[in-house]
Design a protein around this motif. Structure first.
Motif, mmCIF file in Angstrom:
data_model
loop_
_atom_site.group_PDB
_atom_site.id
_atom_site.type_symbol
_atom_site.label_atom_id
_atom_site.label_comp_id
_atom_site.label_asym_id
_atom_site.label_seq_id
_atom_site.Cartn_x
_atom_site.Cartn_y
_atom_site.Cartn_z
ATOM 1 N N ASN A 300 11.814 7.008 -1.250
ATOM 2 C CA ASN A 300 13.106 7.687 -1.143
ATOM 3 C C ASN A 300 13.222 8.813 -2.156
ATOM 4 O OD1 ASN A 300 14.366 6.428 0.976
ATOM 5 N ND2 ASN A 300 15.088 4.715 -0.291
ATOM 6 N N LEU A 301 12.855 8.475 -3.407
ATOM 7 C CA LEU A 301 12.964 9.466 -4.475
ATOM 8 C C LEU A 301 12.095 10.682 -4.166
ATOM 9 C CD1 LEU A 301 12.868 7.307 -7.746
ATOM 10 C CD2 LEU A 301 14.843 8.370 -6.657
ATOM 11 N N LEU A 302 10.935 10.438 -3.545
ATOM 12 C CA LEU A 302 10.027 11.538 -3.244
ATOM 13 C C LEU A 302 10.437 12.247 -1.952
ATOM 14 C CD1 LEU A 302 6.596 9.896 -4.101
ATOM 15 C CD2 LEU A 302 8.040 11.321 -5.548
ATOM 16 N N GLY A 303 11.532 11.769 -1.336
ATOM 17 C CA GLY A 303 12.050 12.438 -0.152
ATOM 18 C C GLY A 303 11.225 12.213 1.096
ATOM 19 N N ILE A 304 10.552 11.073 1.178
ATOM 20 C CA ILE A 304 9.758 10.786 2.377
ATOM 21 C C ILE A 304 10.630 10.042 3.382
ATOM 22 C CG2 ILE A 304 7.802 9.436 3.229
ATOM 23 C CD1 ILE A 304 6.498 10.113 0.463
ATOM 24 N N SER A 305 10.562 10.424 4.648
ATOM 25 C CA SER A 305 11.491 9.879 5.640
ATOM 26 C C SER A 305 11.285 8.376 5.818
ATOM 27 C CB SER A 305 11.313 10.592 6.985
ATOM 28 O OG SER A 305 10.414 9.857 7.795
ATOM 29 N N SER A 306 12.344 7.714 6.206
ATOM 30 C CA SER A 306 12.282 6.259 6.333
ATOM 31 C C SER A 306 11.344 5.860 7.463
ATOM 32 C CB SER A 306 13.674 5.692 6.566
ATOM 33 O OG SER A 306 14.174 6.175 7.786
ATOM 34 N N PHE A 307 11.128 6.786 8.409
ATOM 35 C CA PHE A 307 10.172 6.481 9.481
ATOM 36 C C PHE A 307 8.790 6.242 8.882
ATOM 37 C CE2 PHE A 307 12.841 9.492 12.317
ATOM 38 C CZ PHE A 307 13.855 8.559 12.323
ATOM 39 N N TRP A 308 8.411 7.125 7.963
ATOM 40 C CA TRP A 308 7.099 7.006 7.344
ATOM 41 C C TRP A 308 7.023 5.800 6.407
ATOM 42 C CZ3 TRP A 308 2.630 9.100 8.518
ATOM 43 C CH2 TRP A 308 2.632 10.221 9.356
ATOM 44 N N GLN A 309 8.173 5.434 5.859
ATOM 45 C CA GLN A 309 8.165 4.311 4.903
ATOM 46 C C GLN A 309 7.647 3.026 5.546
ATOM 47 O OE1 GLN A 309 11.722 3.779 2.671
ATOM 48 N NE2 GLN A 309 11.949 5.975 2.251
ATOM 49 N N TYR A 310 8.029 2.818 6.824
ATOM 50 C CA TYR A 310 7.536 1.614 7.504
ATOM 51 C C TYR A 310 6.008 1.609 7.548
ATOM 52 C CZ TYR A 310 12.140 0.260 9.239
ATOM 53 O OH TYR A 310 13.426 -0.161 9.328
ATOM 54 N N ILE A 311 5.461 2.769 7.881
ATOM 55 C CA ILE A 311 4.010 2.875 8.012
ATOM 56 C C ILE A 311 3.347 2.570 6.671
ATOM 57 C CG2 ILE A 311 2.113 4.463 8.527
ATOM 58 C CD1 ILE A 311 4.007 5.846 10.520
ATOM 59 N N VAL A 312 3.891 3.171 5.606
ATOM 60 C CA VAL A 312 3.324 2.949 4.274
ATOM 61 C C VAL A 312 3.408 1.470 3.905
ATOM 62 C CG1 VAL A 312 3.567 3.478 1.823
ATOM 63 C CG2 VAL A 312 3.845 5.293 3.524
ATOM 64 N N LYS A 313 4.567 0.857 4.169
ATOM 65 C CA LYS A 313 4.762 -0.556 3.829
ATOM 66 C C LYS A 313 3.705 -1.428 4.520
ATOM 67 C CE LYS A 313 8.821 -2.624 4.717
ATOM 68 N NZ LYS A 313 10.295 -2.719 4.692
ATOM 69 N N GLY A 314 3.518 -1.134 5.807
ATOM 70 C CA GLY A 314 2.530 -1.916 6.563
ATOM 71 C C GLY A 314 1.143 -1.784 5.978
ATOM 72 N N ILE A 315 0.772 -0.554 5.624
ATOM 73 C CA ILE A 315 -0.569 -0.338 5.080
ATOM 74 C C ILE A 315 -0.735 -1.042 3.737
ATOM 75 C CG2 ILE A 315 -2.125 1.455 4.191
ATOM 76 C CD1 ILE A 315 -0.993 3.322 6.359
ATOM 77 N N VAL A 316 0.308 -0.952 2.896
ATOM 78 C CA VAL A 316 0.220 -1.590 1.573
ATOM 79 C C VAL A 316 0.021 -3.097 1.712
ATOM 80 C CG1 VAL A 316 1.566 -2.203 -0.468
ATOM 81 C CG2 VAL A 316 1.448 0.183 0.296
ATOM 82 N N ILE A 317 0.769 -3.721 2.637
ATOM 83 C CA ILE A 317 0.618 -5.170 2.831
ATOM 84 C C ILE A 317 -0.823 -5.493 3.238
ATOM 85 C CG2 ILE A 317 1.317 -7.140 4.256
ATOM 86 C CD1 ILE A 317 4.080 -5.824 4.431
ATOM 87 N N LEU A 318 -1.346 -4.715 4.201
ATOM 88 C CA LEU A 318 -2.714 -4.960 4.661
ATOM 89 C C LEU A 318 -3.719 -4.833 3.523
ATOM 90 C CD1 LEU A 318 -3.492 -3.417 8.144
ATOM 91 C CD2 LEU A 318 -3.720 -5.772 7.350
ATOM 92 N N ILE A 319 -3.574 -3.760 2.716
ATOM 93 C CA ILE A 319 -4.524 -3.559 1.618
ATOM 94 C C ILE A 319 -4.461 -4.730 0.641
ATOM 95 C CG2 ILE A 319 -5.038 -2.131 -0.412
ATOM 96 C CD1 ILE A 319 -4.134 0.293 1.205
ATOM 97 N N ALA A 320 -3.231 -5.126 0.277
ATOM 98 C CA ALA A 320 -3.084 -6.201 -0.702
ATOM 99 C C ALA A 320 -3.723 -7.484 -0.208
ATOM 100 C CB ALA A 320 -1.603 -6.424 -1.002
#
Lengths: 334, 500
Positions: A300-320
């Motif tokens: 949010n702070l970096l101004g990235i749209s919430s649509f993209w946030q879902y994608i990032v969240k999914g990838i982070v979970i997979l990596i972890a």
């Protein structure tokens, strides 16, 4: 002689360290702790406001409601189960609390107690079916998830119930000595959960039933009571989250808590709890929830749209989870 | 060359971080031979087999197959060299037919299409099944077969890959005696077909029956190879443990004292009928019978896991109803269950957790944990049972079978039981640990504990028991005093209702 002395001193340090809960906490969660620190470091560099007191409290407040649920979800998942109904229970307890105040003119205390009671009823229902029948937890809570979502829509007619009361708003949005109230609940809930899991008999029984239910039964553990407790606690925590959210939004909303179960599960899994049961820690879940919270805050702070946030969240979970898998495989071959 | 040597493993060495698992082990297998590999748990048998199967690669040494040096780096390499391992846990798909399982992943297809040619598949399967004269068809569902029949499916599947070298890892561990005979008949057929078999088992009597040669390894070292008709149990055990085990069974018989447990006319389910027996303090009461005779079921009833339909149970001359294991524990009854893995262990938890899980009341009050007491209880039973573990925090799943069993027994001893039920106390446990468990049982009865020991190993029953109750088909068919204990008498009572 000196050598011997320094040896015993060294072993004293070692035993002090290994018996120190903080040390163990750090050792067990080393991977995601590093992830958390890296994430915070990057955000500190790229966003000047990230480390401000205001923003930190903001993150914690957002993390709080997820963590209430995730603490209970950790127990449920260690027991080899899952609770999909928490999101709808958030909505139901929120609208019941709001409705009792706005429609029936009940006092806030009565309304809040009723909201908590909704959570207990859902939890008891789930717990009863799961502990007394062989219907899988996924199916039972999938059903209650739909029932509760539907019930919230029926009760409200699909419209939010507005509650214009400052004292009700205090429950979820107030401050005590500069600390947001939800964070105070959070600290209490995390402490209770940690005590249950690491200090009480119940906690050891939870690990036993999750790790090997047959062996638990042979050991004289009452499996159905342990299961019942976990789902009851899960329902109650969902209700707490529901009331806090309703209070913060000045309204009970039938759409509240959609997808909340998935965020809670994500926090638990990020925290290293095994979906097949028997293994896991509340401490890991806390870090998992912080990572998810800080991640969306940072985006949010970096101004990235919430649509993209879902994608990032999914990838982070997979990596972890993949890193955790690699670690386990390495341990396995040794 | 009349002696056709299929396989030679020469000077194999394998080191893991911190452990030298194999140092200079050699092994040889002829065509048409059953060659047993014998050794205590942790001796290196499974490491050797995993090297042969391509799961590990060796650090030194060579593998020679049919006279040619072979490199086996992955599982597929082993398959191309005609090596096949039949694991203890079978890996068949239960809801598929026999033929489907045999050709899993390489189903014959109809010409010019991608559809499975079931007719051809069943025909091919029948062709390889036929010589074995088996009582099941290629179209039978695997889930409807007995364990022994499923084992044959695995073996035939291996043969369909042109396997010349079969490794069987504890193939009889879950078979009844009849099924063991069935398996041995088929092994003899395989020998005639010139297949070489590496046979791993802890059961000495079986090795004498089926093996041609026996190779013993201990602590990763090759100890020796004997021809099975030129050796005996004592020699093999001595080779395995590295010393002469003169008192393998430790037992000082005393005078059993008063009655601590009595069961009168117990019926349960549709199977257990009219069970009556009693147990004295200071004695070991053996329970013999064939697999499935109802011994474990009876103990589960006494322990409150399964309900009884009628009958009476007396503990120290007082009639009791036991509704769950917790009540049984409070009455001083303990049960060390039959299956360590599925009924007793929490493999993902520590040794300490596993030992103390039944004694939490002694050191947890609410949320106050007395860690030094917890440690003291763990230490007491780790020492008493001589559990070999690097630390109390070691995950139990990583210990050897014998040490796991000792942890489980320790857990129950920590409840200070007066009546201790052991269900197959030495199953899957190596010889050294077996002797230790016997000696602990002997110590316990000397202290006045009453022990019930279910066992399918007749020598164990005969050497350890004061009296033996024999069950058959859900009923008690005989009770023999120590003077009358012979294998023949026990088998006579054990088979009473089987062939009627």
């Amino acid at each position: 002689m000196n050598v011997a002395k320094s040896k015993t001193e060294k072993s004293k340090v070692v035993t002090f360290l290994t018996h120190n809960p903080l040390f163990n906490f750090g050792k067990e969660n080393l991977g995601i702790l590093i992830g958390l620190l890296l994430l915070s470091l990057i955000l500190t560099i790229f966003s000047p406001v990230f480390l401000s007191k205001h923003n930190i409290l903001n993150v914690l407040r957002q993390v709080a409601t997820n963590l209430y649920i995730a603490c209970a979800m950790t127990m449920v998942i260690i027991l080899g189960g899952i609770d999909l109904s928490v999101g709808s229970t958030i909505a139901m307890s929120g609208v019941v609390t709001g409705g009792l105040i706005a429609f029936d003119g009940q006092s806030i205390v009565v309304a809040v107690l009723a909201g908590l009671f909704v959570g207990l009823v859902v939890g008891a229902f789930n717990g009863f079916l799961i502990s007394r029948t062989t219907i899988p937890p996924f199916i039972v809570t999938l059903s209650t998830m739909n029932i509760m979502r539907g019930a919230s829509y029926v009760y409200t007619g699909g419209q939010p119930i507005r509650v214009m009361s400052d004292s009700f708003n205090f429950i979820g949005a107030g401050y005590v000595r500069g600390i947001p109230v939800p964070i105070i609940y959070l600290v209490i809930i995390v402490i209770i959960s940690v005590l249950i899991m690491s200090k009480s008999k119940l906690g050891r029984h939870i690990y036993a039933v999750g790790g090997n239910p047959v062996a638990a039964r042979f050991s004289g553990i009452k499996n159905n009571r342990v299961l019942f407790f976990a789902y009851l606690f899960s329902g109650l925590m969902a209700a707490v989250a529901g009331i806090v959210l309703a209070s913060r939004m000045f309204s009970g909303q039938p759409t509240a808590g959609q997808g909340a179960e998935m965020d809670a599960i994500a926090a638990v899994v990020l925290g290293g709890t095994s979906m097949s049961g028997g293994v896991g820690k509340i401490g890991g879940t806390v870090i998992g929830a912080l990572i998810i919270g800080i991640l969306s805050n940072g985006l949010n702070l970096l101004g990235i749209s919430s649509f993209w946030q879902y994608i990032v969240k999914g990838i982070v979970i997979l990596i972890a989870v993949y890193v955790d898998f690699l670690k386990k495989r390495k341990e396995g071959t040794n | 060359m009349s002696e056709n040597i299929l396989l030679k493993m020469n000077h194999i060495r394998k080191e893991f971080p911190g452990v030298l698992a194999l140092k200079d082990v050699s092994f040889e297998l002829k065509a048409g031979e059953v060659h047993a590999l014998l050794g205590e748990n942790g001796a290196g048998k499974s490491t050797l087999i995993k090297i042969l199967g391509g799961i590990y690669s060796s650090d030194a040494g060579e593998i020679v197959i049919n006279g040619q040096v072979a490199t086996i780096d992955k599982v597929q390499d082993a398959q191309t060299h005609g090596i096949s391992v039949i694991h203890q846990e079978l890996v068949l798909v239960p809801h598929m037919t026999v033929a489907e399982n045999i050709y899993l992943g390489r189903e014959p297809t109809k010409r010019g299409s991608r559809f499975v040619d079931f007719k051809k598949m069943n025909r091919d399967a029948k062709e390889i099944l036929d010589p074995f004269n088996l009582d099941f068809k290629p179209t039978d569902l695997v889930s409807n077969l007995t364990i022994a029949q499923q084992q044959m499916v695995e073996i035939i599947k291996a043969l369909s890959f042109n396997a010349r070298i079969l490794v069987m890892d504890e193939p009889t561990s879950s078979l009844s005696e009849k099924d063991v005979d069935f398996l041995f008949d088929n092994i003899r057929k395989l020998k005639k077909a010139n297949v070489g078999i590496i046979y791993i088992s802890h059961r000495m009597s079986e090795l004498m029956q089926i093996a041609d040669r026996i190779t013993v390894i201990r602590d990763g070292e090759y100890i020796g190879t004997r021809s099975s008709n030129e050796t005996n149990n004592d020699e093999l055990i001595a080779m395995m443990v590295g010393r002469q085990l003169t008192n393998y069974y430790t037992r000082t018989f005393g005078n059993p004292q008063e009655k601590v447990l009595e069961v009168k006319n117990l019926n349960a389910g549709s199977f257990l009928k009219d069970i009556s027996f009693h147990l004295n303090s200071g004695e070991i009461l053996g329970f013999a019978g064939l697999v499935g005779a109802g011994r474990s079921e009876l103990m589960k009833c006494i322990f409150g896991i399964d309900p009884i339909t009628s009958g009476e149970i007396y503990v120290e001359n007082e009639m009791v109803t036991i509704k769950n294991p917790l009540e049984a524990t409070k009455l001083g009854i303990a049960l060390v269950p039959e299956s360590r893995k599925s009924e007793a262990l929490f493999p993902e938890q520590s040794v300490q957790y596993n030992i103390t899980i039944k004694s939490l009341d002694e050191f947890i009050k609410g949320i106050r944990v007395n860690h030094s007491k917890e440690g003291a209880i763990t230490r007491e039973y780790v020492e008493k049972m001589d559990v070999r573990t690097p630390s109390f925090n070691q995950l139990v799943g990583k210990l050897s079978g014998g040490n796991q069993q000792k942890v489980v027994v320790g857990r129950w001893l920590a409840t200070k039981p007066k009546i201790l039920i052991f269900d197959e106390p030495t199953r899957g446990v190596d010889v050294g640990a077996k002797a230790e468990i016997y000696s602990i049982m002997n110590d316990l009865v000397k202290e006045g504990v009453a022990i019930i020991m279910i066992s399918s190993e007749l020598p164990e029953v005969i050497n350890m028991s004061d009296r033996v109750v024999v069950m058959s088909n859900g009923r008690i068919t005989g009770c023999l005093p120590r003077e009358d204990l012979t294998q023949e008498k026990i088998m006579h009572y054990a088979t009473q209702f089987v062939f009627t």
